[in-house]
Design a protein around this motif. Structure first.
Motif, PDB file in Angstrom:
ATOM      1  N   ASP A 100      -6.119   4.221  -5.054  1.00 18.24           N
ATOM      2  CA  ASP A 100      -6.168   4.830  -6.381  1.00 18.24           C
ATOM      3  C   ASP A 100      -6.775   3.879  -7.406  1.00 18.24           C
ATOM      4  N   LEU A 101      -6.567   2.576  -7.213  1.00 18.40           N
ATOM      5  CA  LEU A 101      -7.112   1.569  -8.127  1.00 18.40           C
ATOM      6  C   LEU A 101      -7.321   0.277  -7.356  1.00 18.40           C
TER       7      LEU A 101
ATOM      8  N   VAL B 272       1.480  -1.796 -12.576  1.00 19.93           N
ATOM      9  CA  VAL B 272       1.193  -0.373 -12.383  1.00 19.93           C
ATOM     10  C   VAL B 272       1.602   0.053 -10.975  1.00 19.93           C
ATOM     11  N   ALA B 273       1.290  -0.803  -9.994  1.00 17.34           N
ATOM     12  CA  ALA B 273       1.647  -0.485  -8.604  1.00 17.34           C
ATOM     13  C   ALA B 273       3.153  -0.333  -8.442  1.00 17.34           C
ATOM     14  N   ARG B 274       3.894  -1.146  -9.151  1.00 15.33           N
ATOM     15  CA  ARG B 274       5.363  -1.038  -9.055  1.00 15.33           C
ATOM     16  C   ARG B 274       5.868   0.237  -9.720  1.00 15.33           C
ATOM     17  N   ARG B 275       5.191   0.674 -10.772  1.00 16.91           N
ATOM     18  CA  ARG B 275       5.609   1.914 -11.441  1.00 16.91           C
ATOM     19  C   ARG B 275       5.193   3.152 -10.656  1.00 16.91           C
ATOM     20  N   LEU B 276       4.155   3.018  -9.833  1.00 14.68           N
ATOM     21  CA  LEU B 276       3.636   4.158  -9.065  1.00 14.68           C
ATOM     22  C   LEU B 276       3.682   3.820  -7.578  1.00 14.68           C
ATOM     23  N   PRO B 277       4.861   3.762  -6.996  1.00 19.98           N
ATOM     24  CA  PRO B 277       4.989   3.327  -5.601  1.00 19.98           C
ATOM     25  C   PRO B 277       4.345   4.258  -4.592  1.00 19.98           C
ATOM     26  N   ASP B 278       4.035   5.490  -5.007  1.00 18.70           N
ATOM     27  CA  ASP B 278       3.407   6.431  -4.091  1.00 18.70           C
ATOM     28  C   ASP B 278       1.888   6.327  -4.098  1.00 18.70           C
ATOM     29  N   ARG B 279       1.332   5.456  -4.947  1.00 20.94           N
ATOM     30  CA  ARG B 279      -0.120   5.259  -5.018  1.00 20.94           C
ATOM     31  C   ARG B 279      -0.501   3.993  -4.250  1.00 20.94           C
TER      32      ARG B 279
ATOM     33  N   GLU C 253       4.371  -3.862  -2.195  1.00 19.63           N
ATOM     34  CA  GLU C 253       4.079  -3.368  -0.846  1.00 19.63           C
ATOM     35  C   GLU C 253       2.903  -2.400  -0.812  1.00 19.63           C
ATOM     36  N   ASN C 254       2.627  -1.736  -1.913  1.00 19.52           N
ATOM     37  CA  ASN C 254       1.530  -0.764  -1.931  1.00 19.52           C
ATOM     38  C   ASN C 254       0.219  -1.362  -2.438  1.00 19.52           C
ATOM     39  N   VAL C 255       0.130  -2.695  -2.440  1.00 18.87           N
ATOM     40  CA  VAL C 255      -1.109  -3.385  -2.813  1.00 18.87           C
ATOM     41  C   VAL C 255      -1.671  -4.088  -1.588  1.00 18.87           C
ATOM     42  N   ASP C 256      -2.854  -3.683  -1.153  1.00 18.06           N
ATOM     43  CA  ASP C 256      -3.539  -4.347  -0.049  1.00 18.06           C
ATOM     44  C   ASP C 256      -4.277  -5.577  -0.574  1.00 18.06           C
ATOM     45  N   ARG C 257      -4.419  -6.576   0.297  1.00 18.77           N
ATOM     46  CA  ARG C 257      -5.144  -7.789  -0.067  1.00 18.77           C
ATOM     47  C   ARG C 257      -6.319  -8.002   0.876  1.00 18.77           C
ATOM     48  N   ILE C 258      -7.481  -8.321   0.290  1.00 19.53           N
ATOM     49  CA  ILE C 258      -8.681  -8.694   1.050  1.00 19.53           C
ATOM     50  C   ILE C 258      -9.096 -10.068   0.547  1.00 19.53           C
ATOM     51  N   GLU C 259      -9.142 -11.056   1.416  1.00 20.13           N
ATOM     52  CA  GLU C 259      -9.368 -12.435   0.988  1.00 20.13           C
ATOM     53  C   GLU C 259     -10.771 -12.656   0.449  1.00 20.13           C
ATOM     54  N   HIS C 260     -11.764 -12.192   1.158  1.00 20.03           N
ATOM     55  CA  HIS C 260     -13.144 -12.343   0.668  1.00 20.03           C
ATOM     56  C   HIS C 260     -13.931 -11.110   1.065  1.00 20.03           C
ATOM     57  N   LEU C 261     -14.700 -10.599   0.121  1.00 18.12           N
ATOM     58  CA  LEU C 261     -15.492  -9.395   0.356  1.00 18.12           C
ATOM     59  C   LEU C 261     -16.950  -9.730   0.077  1.00 18.12           C
ATOM     60  N   PRO C 262     -17.785  -9.890   1.097  1.00 20.52           N
ATOM     61  CA  PRO C 262     -19.192 -10.214   0.869  1.00 20.52           C
ATOM     62  C   PRO C 262     -19.915  -9.065   0.179  1.00 20.52           C
ATOM     63  N   PRO C 263     -21.011  -9.354  -0.533  1.00 20.03           N
ATOM     64  CA  PRO C 263     -21.722  -8.309  -1.275  1.00 20.03           C
ATOM     65  C   PRO C 263     -22.130  -7.104  -0.438  1.00 20.03           C
TER      66      PRO C 263
END
Length: 371
Positions: free
Chosen positions: A187-188, A209-216, A233-243
């Motif tokens: 969602d964001l 925002v993620a904590r307020r909207l746990p279903d997003r 828990e509803n936030v994914d992490r990507i360490e490095h994203l090449p162009p």
């Protein structure tokens, strides 16, 4: 007949986008210059942290060469620097003060500075921090190309002594930043290297925002985030994203977040390359506020400006698909019309051609710097 220019650029990095926003800025600009028939030699300091993370080691739009030390740079490329139609030295170049002094003694036809970090640079100079640019050097440049526009240009000329301060915003390559048509995954999302001055805004406009909207679903991509950050828990992490993966990343977001560094927020008129990239991909943007933003992308027409957590929650919860698409299309049209690498390259060339080449009398102070 259009004049073809030979340009030498000494920049932080072209080969690696790891942990910096310079590489993608240079890539879009230099591709535009190539398309217009100009030749660019890019000189990059060969440092291990970029050498091990190169995602563009051999560009097809310019000549890229590496050097180990300043002595190697001057010894191997002095003739190219002397003969080029323009030499452009970028911000954050390692040993930048010395590089500028050495290049100046060679009396290039046009000597310019491209500050991709203008508000940060000026804040550093005000603290007597001359990491890559000395205050005494600013009047030596035929043009000071600035990442920031607006009143910053007046400050550069009136306070810091620039002869010719010119706004040269970052830009986007529309051939590489297009919507991929993939299904929404988040969602964001936010793309950016960790910065202590940005993190409170990331916290307020995404993590809270993620904590307020746990279903997003949410995502943060970028390196150097401290291990102690508490990621919901509803936030994914990507360490490095090449162009090469940016377009897909933006296309999989319903909205993307833009967060501005503190010095740039204070200065205003400092659009980041992420704004243009996301807009080109047709992803609607939620951004913190800075002066000049609504002139570039009007609020609720081409962007949503958020000042607190509730603003983002409302945008995600209350914006219907039709309005979302309308905002995205408006921003995309503005960016593709005025903020592509091709458009920016034409602005650069126009500014360079307005400078008479080989102004030896005015360059005499450069000779005295290293004497």
């Amino acid at each position: 007949m259009r004049q073809s220019l030979d340009i030498v650029v000494l920049g932080l990095s072209l080969s690696s986008s790891w942990g910096n926003g310079h590489a993608t800025t240079y890539r879009a600009l230099l591709r535009g210059l190539k398309e217009e028939g100009h030749h660019v030699l890019f000189l990059e300091r060969d440092v291990p942290w970029y050498a091990s993370q190169r995602d563009l080691p051999a560009p097809d739009f310019c000549e890229l060469q590496y050097y180990m030390q300043v002595e190697d740079l001057i010894g191997n490329y002095a003739d190219r620097i002397r003969s080029a139609d323009a030499v452009i030295i970028g911000s954050y170049v390692p040993e930048g003060v010395r590089v500028i002094d050495e290049a100046a003694t060679l009396a290039p036809q046009r000597l310019c500075f491209y500050d991709i970090d203008t508000p940060v640079t000026l804040a550093k100079l005000d603290r007597n921090d001359e990491e890559y640019l000395a205050r005494r050097q600013i009047p030596l440049f035929d043009a000071y190309f600035s990442f920031s526009g607006g009143e910053v240009l007046n400050r550069l000329e009136e306070v810091y002594g620039s002869r010719n301060a010119v706004a040269l915003y970052c830009s986007v390559d529309p051939a590489r930043y297009v919507n991929t048509g993939e299904a929404f995954e988040w969602d964001l999302g936010y793309l950016g290297t960790y910065s202590p001055d940005r993190q409170p805004t990331v916290q307020r406009l995404l993590l809270d925002v993620a904590r307020r909207l746990p279903d997003r679903r949410f995502v943060v991509a970028g390196p150097q985030y401290p291990a102690e950050i508490d990621w919901p828990e509803n936030v994914d992490r990507i360490e490095h994203l090449p162009p090469a993966e940016h377009a897909s990343f933006y296309s999989r977001q319903r909205f993307t977040l833009n967060v501005t560094r503190a010095d740039m927020t204070e200065a205003g008129w400092s659009p980041s390359v992420r704004l243009f990239e996301a807009a080109a991909c047709g992803t609607p943007i939620i951004s913190d506020y800075w002066r000049g933003l609504d002139e570039l992308l009007p609020h609720e027409d081409a962007i949503i400006i958020a000042r607190d957590t509730a603003d983002v929650v409302a945008a995600l919860s209350a914006t219907n698909d039709a309005k979302r698409d309308e905002i995205a299309a408006s921003a995309q049209a503005r960016v593709l019309a005025d903020h592509t690498g091709l458009a920016r390259s034409r602005e650069l060339v126009e500014a360079l051609l307005a400078i008479p080449p080989g102004r030896e009398t005015e360059r005499h102070p450069r000779q005295r710097i290293s004497a």
